[in-house]
Scaffold this motif. Structure first.
Motif, PDB file in Angstrom:
ATOM      1  N   VAL B  66     -14.778   1.201  12.962  1.00 14.65           N
ATOM      2  CA  VAL B  66     -15.044   1.883  11.501  1.00 14.65           C
ATOM      3  C   VAL B  66     -13.777   2.341  10.979  1.00 14.65           C
ATOM      4  O   VAL B  66     -13.540   2.531   9.566  1.00 14.65           O
ATOM      5  CB  VAL B  66     -16.199   3.042  11.856  1.00 14.65           C
ATOM      6  CG1 VAL B  66     -16.365   4.174  10.815  1.00 14.65           C
ATOM      7  CG2 VAL B  66     -17.251   2.573  12.499  1.00 14.65           C
ATOM      8  N   ASP B  67     -12.828   2.973  11.858  1.00 12.87           N
ATOM      9  CA  ASP B  67     -11.719   3.478  11.287  1.00 12.87           C
ATOM     10  C   ASP B  67     -10.935   2.233  10.317  1.00 12.87           C
ATOM     11  O   ASP B  67     -10.605   2.712   9.318  1.00 12.87           O
ATOM     12  CB  ASP B  67     -10.598   3.847  12.322  1.00 12.87           C
ATOM     13  CG  ASP B  67     -11.242   5.004  13.121  1.00 12.87           C
ATOM     14  OD1 ASP B  67     -11.962   5.846  12.406  1.00 12.87           O
ATOM     15  OD2 ASP B  67     -10.967   5.454  14.185  1.00 12.87           O
ATOM     16  N   TRP B  69     -12.350   0.214   8.975  1.00 10.44           N
ATOM     17  CA  TRP B  69     -13.049  -0.180   7.511  1.00 10.44           C
ATOM     18  C   TRP B  69     -12.819   0.830   6.739  1.00 10.44           C
ATOM     19  O   TRP B  69     -12.637   0.717   5.299  1.00 10.44           O
ATOM     20  CB  TRP B  69     -14.639  -0.060   7.992  1.00 10.44           C
ATOM     21  CG  TRP B  69     -15.468  -0.303   6.911  1.00 10.44           C
ATOM     22  CD1 TRP B  69     -16.475   0.694   6.466  1.00 10.44           C
ATOM     23  CD2 TRP B  69     -15.892  -1.147   6.112  1.00 10.44           C
ATOM     24  NE1 TRP B  69     -17.081   0.412   5.180  1.00 10.44           N
ATOM     25  CE2 TRP B  69     -16.742  -0.862   4.962  1.00 10.44           C
ATOM     26  CE3 TRP B  69     -15.022  -2.581   5.999  1.00 10.44           C
ATOM     27  CZ2 TRP B  69     -17.179  -1.744   4.080  1.00 10.44           C
ATOM     28  CZ3 TRP B  69     -15.590  -3.361   4.659  1.00 10.44           C
ATOM     29  CH2 TRP B  69     -16.621  -2.949   3.938  1.00 10.44           C
ATOM     30  N   ARG B  70     -12.753   2.082   7.017  1.00  5.94           N
ATOM     31  CA  ARG B  70     -12.650   3.295   6.434  1.00  5.94           C
ATOM     32  C   ARG B  70     -10.907   2.990   5.382  1.00  5.94           C
ATOM     33  O   ARG B  70     -11.004   3.253   4.381  1.00  5.94           O
ATOM     34  CB  ARG B  70     -12.414   4.549   7.160  1.00  5.94           C
ATOM     35  CG  ARG B  70     -12.371   5.907   6.318  1.00  5.94           C
ATOM     36  CD  ARG B  70     -12.685   7.017   7.141  1.00  5.94           C
ATOM     37  NE  ARG B  70     -13.964   7.459   7.829  1.00  5.94           N
ATOM     38  CZ  ARG B  70     -14.166   7.409   9.269  1.00  5.94           C
ATOM     39  NH1 ARG B  70     -12.958   7.564  10.063  1.00  5.94           N
ATOM     40  NH2 ARG B  70     -15.280   7.806   9.576  1.00  5.94           N
ATOM     41  N   GLY B  94     -18.337   4.731   7.408  1.00  4.70           N
ATOM     42  CA  GLY B  94     -17.260   5.296   6.882  1.00  4.70           C
ATOM     43  C   GLY B  94     -17.524   6.485   6.048  1.00  4.70           C
ATOM     44  O   GLY B  94     -16.842   7.219   5.416  1.00  4.70           O
ATOM     45  N   ASP B  95     -18.847   6.945   5.854  1.00  2.12           N
ATOM     46  CA  ASP B  95     -19.277   7.992   5.153  1.00  2.12           C
ATOM     47  C   ASP B  95     -18.429   7.947   3.760  1.00  2.12           C
ATOM     48  O   ASP B  95     -18.315   9.094   3.265  1.00  2.12           O
ATOM     49  CB  ASP B  95     -18.971   9.373   6.013  1.00  2.12           C
ATOM     50  CG  ASP B  95     -19.684   9.211   7.373  1.00  2.12           C
ATOM     51  OD1 ASP B  95     -20.688   8.901   7.541  1.00  2.12           O
ATOM     52  OD2 ASP B  95     -18.819   9.737   8.185  1.00  2.12           O
ATOM     53  N   ALA B  96     -18.614   6.769   3.571  1.00  4.91           N
ATOM     54  CA  ALA B  96     -17.804   6.903   1.667  1.00  4.91           C
ATOM     55  C   ALA B  96     -19.100   7.406   0.940  1.00  4.91           C
ATOM     56  O   ALA B  96     -20.276   7.135   1.114  1.00  4.91           O
ATOM     57  CB  ALA B  96     -17.981   5.465   1.604  1.00  4.91           C
TER      58      ALA B  96
END
Lengths: 239, 451
Positions: B66-67, B69-70, B94-96
């Motif tokens: 995930v990191d 991806w972020r 990633g909580d975008a």
């Protein structure tokens, strides 16, 4: 002999006038065209000319203008009634009087006689005391009554016969108001009739020929509805 | 007065506007079908691209989680396609921050489990189900933000909302301007023609349109026709009036001869015929007066001639005429009175005014009772500057039903006929025309009871 020349293209009218005037003591000669009429008027030795304005070809005005270059014979114009321009032009050109057509022949005779009285006996009709002076001097004007001549500051001024008579009456009463009807009676030898402006036309011609002003004053002042007054030198009438 | 202008202008403008609007509507209705269905047909093509993006996403997730991806998301430009991986209906890796439209779109794919396309006012997007590295089912979406055009965010989809305000206004103004010019070019010659017609109708027979209207169109033809017509009418009126004038003049010749013959007859016959001869004389005088007045009337009606304009002091003129009329009236035991006013000047013909005023005063003298006075008053309205001449006689007056007719030539009131008062019947017609030719108005008399 009281010889009169009638210039009118209406032949029948001329015949009738001859019939009417002869018993009144006039010797009438009639001419129906302008050139012959002019020639006769100049050389015929007539006491008076009765001239129609509406002549074919050469108009009555043309005849009058040419006649005045050579002769001072008194002229009575026959005009169309209501045609004030004709009348005024005629009077300014030196016609002694006018009569609108159709006229009463008695009136014609009266006017002919009035003109003759004025011309034949200058000064007589002026109401004065005793003798008439032969020379008259008022302000810048000098009149020779018997020669019927006028000088302004020594320069001769050309006046018609009527204008001279009018000026003489005005000068003899300089400084005093003269009623219009008195002027008409003394100068034109008739009663003032309504709508008749002849005397005013002559006054206006006089003003033109002599100048409108005499020093600081109006030379001939109109007293509206009453008459006229000739400025007497040294007296202020404007007030 | 400008209603024709307004009507043509509005007509043109409305037509242009409606035609424009209609064309826009037709264009909108017949635009190529760019709908959901259209996009769906292109999904085949879109799926290949989407698969590439999805493969990239999986590779990043497998390599760095995930990191990574972020971090990847952070490197993307604002304008580039925005990939997002939904792990649940409203959760992304990633909580975008995710637009609401995308959440709803992702929900649809979760439900259908098939590749789909999204069209919204702001975005173009494609999405498909995706098996995540941890084996759970997610949804992969790529969003393309549509470029923001001023006033038009979707030009390919018919008239956008801004069109109704901005472009429409420009359209109306330009259309209006063209219509205004077009209308002017049509109505200006008509207005010129109308002015000429009106002047002509008012009696100015010298009016011509002439070169006022150029060109070779129907209107300039009409103007030339008007001029020809005016010429013809002026000729007719002229010749008719010349005839009338000549007749009047010619009548005077026999009348002159008659007067002389009459006086000759007086001399030759006895007094027994005097009364008859007097009568002949009076009738001849009346005829002469009528001829004179006919000539005056003729002069006043000659519309092909402009009356001369000079400054006339009415107060002086009236008092002059009153003096004459009073002089004349005295013989008949009547009087005319007038109190002079201050100078009142008008523009006009002194001669025509004189004839008009003279006739109305003489008319008063004619009908006023014996021993009475005709009162003449001259007034000027301080506000409008209009001048009034009032003539009051002490006669029998005029019946109400005859008031309108007394200004007609040869009209005689019942009273005038009964008394055989010998007027010509033309005097008041002269008055009316003289006043009218100076832009004035004659009003019939009003009756006042004797005081």
């Amino acid at each position: 002999m009281n010889r009169i020349l009638v210039i009118d293209d209406d032949i029948e009218l001329c015949e009738l006038l001859t019939d009417y005037l002869t018993p009144e003591g006039f010797a009438v000669e009639t001419i129906h065209d302008s050139p012959t009429g002019l020639a006769r008027a100049v050389g015929g030795g007539f006491a008076l000319v009765v001239l129609d304005v509406m002549l074919p070809g050469m108009s009555g005005f043309d005849v009058l203008r040419q006649l005045r270059e050579k002769s001072r014979v008194p002229v009575l114009m026959l005009t169309a009634r209501g045609d004030d321009v004709d009348r005024i032009v005629g009077l300014e050109m030196g016609a002694d009087d006018y009569l609108p057509k159709p006229f009463n022949p008695r009136e014609l005779v009266a006017r002919i006689r009035a003109i003759q009285r004025r011309v034949e006996a200058p000064g007589e009709r002026v109401e004065g005391t005793g003798a008439i002076e032969a020379r008259l001097t008022v302000g810048d004007l000098e009149l020779d009554v018997s020669a019927r001549a006028v000088w302004r500051d020594g320069v001769a001024v050309d006046l018609t016969s009527v204008e001279f008579s009018l000026l003489e009456v005005l000068l003899r009463s300089a400084g005093k108001v003269i009623l219009r009807e008195d002027l008409v009676r003394k100068v034109l030898g008739r009663r003032l009739s309504p709508y008749d402006r002849s005397i005013d036309v002559h006054i206006s011609s006089l003003r033109k020929k002599l100048g409108h002003r005499l020093g600081p004053h109006e030379r001939i002042k109109t007293v509206r509805g009453v008459g006229y007054i000739y400025a007497k030198p040294g007296i202020n009438h404007d007030a | 007065m400008r209603s024709l202008f307004v009507r043509i202008f509005l007509g043109f403008w409305l037509t242009v506007t409606l035609a424009g609007g209609l064309m826009a509507l037709v264009a909108y209705l017949s635009r190529p079908p760019q709908s959901q269905a259209h996009l769906d047909r292109n999904l085949q093509f879109a799926a290949r691209g989407l698969d590439g993006y999805a493969e990239d996403a999986l590779n990043i997730l497998r390599a760095g989680g995930v990191d990574a991806w972020r971090a990847h998301l952070a490197t993307l430009d604002a304008g580039s396609p925005l990939p997002m991986v939904f792990t649940g209906k409203d959760r992304t890796l990633g909580d975008a921050p995710v637009p609401a439209a995308a959440v709803e779109f992702a929900g649809r794919i979760f439900a259908d489990r098939a590749i789909q396309a999204l069209t919204s006012p702001e975005f173009l997007g494609f999405g498909r189900p995706l098996t995540l590295p941890d084996g759970t089912l997610g949804v992969f979406v790529v969003l393309l933000k549509k470029p923001e055009l001023p006033g038009s965010s979707r030009p390919e989809h018919g008239p956008p909302p801004g069109f109704m305000v901005g472009q429409l206004a420009i359209f109306l103004v330009i259309g209006g301007g063209i219509c205004f010019w077009l209308t002017r070019s049509l109505t200006a010659p008509i207005r010129k023609l109308r002015e000429a017609t009106r002047k002509f109708a008012a009696g100015d027979f010298t009016t011509r349109v002439g070169k006022g209207i150029g060109g070779k169109d129907e209107l300039s033809e009409l103007a030339r026709d008007f001029d020809r017509m005016a010429e013809r009418i002026a000729d007719l009126v002229d010749s008719q009036q010349r005839l009338q004038r000549d007749i009047s003049h010619e009548l005077r010749s026999p009348l002159t001869r008659l007067n002389i013959a009459l006086e000759l007859a007086r001399r030759r016959v006895g007094s027994e015929s005097a009364a008859a001869l007097d009568r002949i004389g009076r009738e001849a005088e009346l005829m002469n007066e009528m001829i004179g007045q006919l000539l005056d009337l003729n002069l006043l009606e000659t519309g092909t001639r402009q009356i001369p304009r000079e400054e006339v002091d009415l107060s002086a003129l009236v008092s002059e005429i009153v003096a004459d009329a009073d002089f004349e009236a005295r013989d008949r035991q009547r009087a005319v009175v007038f109190r002079r006013t201050d100078r009142i000047a008008v523009q006009g013909s002194r001669e025509l005014l004189r004839r008009g005023i003279e006739n109305v005063i003489r008319n008063g003298v004619h009908y006023t009772g014996e021993g009475s006075a005709v009162e003449v008053a001259l007034t000027q309205d301080a506000a409008t500057g209009r001048v009034g001449i009032r003539v009051r006689d002490h006669g029998l007056g005029v019946a109400e039903e005859e008031l309108e007719k007394i200004f007609q030539p040869f009209y005689r009131t019942a009273v005038a006929r009964d008394r055989q008062s010998g007027g010509s019947g033309i005097g008041l017609a002269i008055v009316e025309r003289a006043v009218r030719r100076h832009g004035g108005r004659s009003s019939p008399p009003t009756l006042q009871t004797a005081d």
